[in-house]
Design a protein around this motif. Structure first.
Motif, PDB file in Angstrom:
ATOM      1  N   LEU A  42       0.737  -1.310   0.029  1.00  0.00           N
ATOM      2  CA  LEU A  42      -0.020  -0.158  -0.004  1.00  0.00           C
ATOM      3  C   LEU A  42       0.812   1.337  -0.055  1.00  0.00           C
ATOM      4  O   LEU A  42       1.987   1.094   0.451  1.00  0.00           O
ATOM      5  N   LEU A  94      -5.918   2.331  -1.407  1.00  0.00           N
ATOM      6  CA  LEU A  94      -4.913   1.492  -0.957  1.00  0.00           C
ATOM      7  C   LEU A  94      -4.007   2.312  -0.426  1.00  0.00           C
ATOM      8  O   LEU A  94      -2.738   2.101  -0.579  1.00  0.00           O
ATOM      9  N   THR A  95      -4.425   3.374   0.321  1.00  0.00           N
ATOM     10  CA  THR A  95      -3.520   4.480   0.898  1.00  0.00           C
ATOM     11  C   THR A  95      -3.655   4.551   2.368  1.00  0.00           C
ATOM     12  O   THR A  95      -4.814   4.714   2.923  1.00  0.00           O
TER      13      THR A  95
END
Length: 460
Positions: A42, A94-95
């Motif tokens: 990520l 996805l952070t």
């Protein structure tokens, strides 16, 4: 609006190689953030920079601990030490976002060898550092000429120079109106727009601009002293209507360059002023034409307003008003964070602390002036009026406003009057007693909102 933020502790570890991208996260924190064990790759975003990493849940103590390789800290332009941050995981991106990274831009004497001094806000900068370090985040100070090259971070009580991270949000505390209008500062603002970095309280306010914005709100008219742009005709009109008038620069602060005219009889006036070159004239009696000719050189090429004088309650025979400090909170609502009574120095007609005024608790002063029965009611009315004023002014501005200082006077009947609104209120009038003051906590909250709630920034 409630942001689902988690406080995390970030510590450095020695990297296995120069490209080490493994970030270890405690099992407890991994679960709390809602991370997915099926996707351990990520982005970690800090400020405006994102770095691709691989995360690994492991048994760590304390339960909210993250271990970063030193090379990633260096890529984020962070000193190699432990930090607290607020965190939120954006599953759709996805952070994992860490922040806020809070930059304060101001002007101060350049120094190559010695520790910098940030002038009137130096102590306040230390307070902001301690406040944001306590709850989670990173704070630094920089000059706009050195943006992205050099900032100053408080380490062991000393402001150290370093290449700073790209901030989530910037708080404008430039001291000079002239500097804000300069080409280099305008270029700096353009750069921030390109980088989509919000700058709040982006400029000083004009007294005339503020008056006109409030004048549009009919329900506020009873609380506004009559105000016009200074001309000879308006001087005659307002002095005919009122016993006392004030002449003030449209772009002025700290009680400088203000003139008070008081009617002594049908044709004569006395002049009281904070302008040094006119002080020798303050004990004389003048005709209006003489006054106009006397002050005309002072007004040369500058806009001044002329304003109705109100007979306000005084304290110990000294002039007095109230400074109400308002901030936006995490819910993007205005709140009163501080209110003080400002008592003018003897022989002064302005109450500014910069001109020798002193501060007292407002309720104590109001009880003395109006009696205990009316004091609380008047204080409540002042707070409501200040929040309404802050809301109107901020909605009338093109940029983002998160802090306003509103000066309110109270007349002999206990009625509040809106005297002035400041976008760069002094930081020296609150009694902090070594603690993080409510105003500093509110600023940190607002920066957290700007850093993590991207929809808010877009709406503004």
């Amino acid at each position: 609006m409630s942001l689902p933020l988690t406080q995390v502790t970030l510590e450095a570890r020695k990297p296995k190689n120069k490209n080490d991208s493994l970030v270890q996260i405690s099992n407890h924190l991994f679960t709390s953030l809602g991370l997915n064990k099926n996707n351990l790759q990520l982005n970690i975003k800090l400020g405006k920079k994102a770095i691709q990493t691989v995360v690994q849940p492991v048994d760590l103590e304390p339960p909210n601990l993250m271990l970063f390789p030193e090379n990633i800290l260096k890529n984020f332009c962070l000193p190699t030490q432990s930090f607290k941050f607020q965190a939120i995981y954006r599953d759709d991106l996805l952070t994992l976002e860490l922040g806020p990274v809070f930059g304060l831009v101001t002007d101060f004497p350049s120094t190559k060898q010695e520790e910098p001094h940030f002038r009137s806000i130096h102590t306040f900068c230390e307070e902001l550092h301690h406040g944001i370090t306590e709850i989670g985040g990173f704070f630094y100070v920089f000059s706009f000429e050195e943006f992205l090259n050099q900032g100053y971070y408080l380490l062991n009580g000393k402001w150290k120079s370093f290449e700073h991270p790209i901030p989530d949000v910037i708080y404008n505390r430039i001291h000079s109106r002239k500097l804000e209008q300069s080409v280099p500062f305008k270029q700096f603002r353009k750069k921030l727009e390109t980088m989509m970095i919000p700058l709040f309280n982006e400029r000083f306010l004009s007294k005339w601009e503020v008056y006109n914005q409030l004048f549009q709100e009919k329900h506020l008219l009873p609380f506004l002293p009559k105000t016009k742009i200074y001309t000879k005709e308006n001087l005659y009109e307002l002095t005919d209507e009122y016993e006392t008038v004030f002449i003030k620069p449209v772009h002025g602060s700290q009680g400088r360059n203000i003139i008070k005219l008081k009617k002594e009889d049908e044709i004569h006036y006395t002049l009281n002023t904070s302008i040094a070159s006119l002080n020798e004239n303050s004990s004389s009696h003048y005709y209006l034409d003489e006054i106009h000719n006397l002050i005309r050189p002072i007004l040369h090429n500058r806009f001044f307003i002329i304003q109705q004088g109100i007979e306000l309650v005084s304290y110990d025979s000294c002039s007095m008003d109230f400074r109400v400090l308002c901030h936006k909170n995490l819910n993007n609502h205005w709140q009163v964070t501080s209110i003080v009574a400002r008592i003018a120095a003897k022989e002064e007609f302005v109450s500014n602390i910069a001109r020798g005024g002193k501060m007292l608790r407002p309720l104590k002063v109001l009880r003395t002036c109006l009696g205990p029965k009316n004091a609380l009611e008047v204080l409540t009315h002042m707070k409501e009026l200040a929040m309404e004023t802050a809301s109107i002014i901020s909605n009338s501005q093109t940029g983002i406003t998160g802090e306003l200082g509103i000066d309110i006077g109270v007349d002999l009947d206990g009625k509040p009057w809106i005297i002035e609104v400041n976008s760069k209120p002094s930081k020296n009038f609150e009694d902090g007693l070594g603690k993080i003051r409510p105003s500093a906590k509110a600023l940190i909250q607002f920066c957290t909102l700007l850093a993590f709630d991207s929809t808010f920034v877009k709406e503004d």
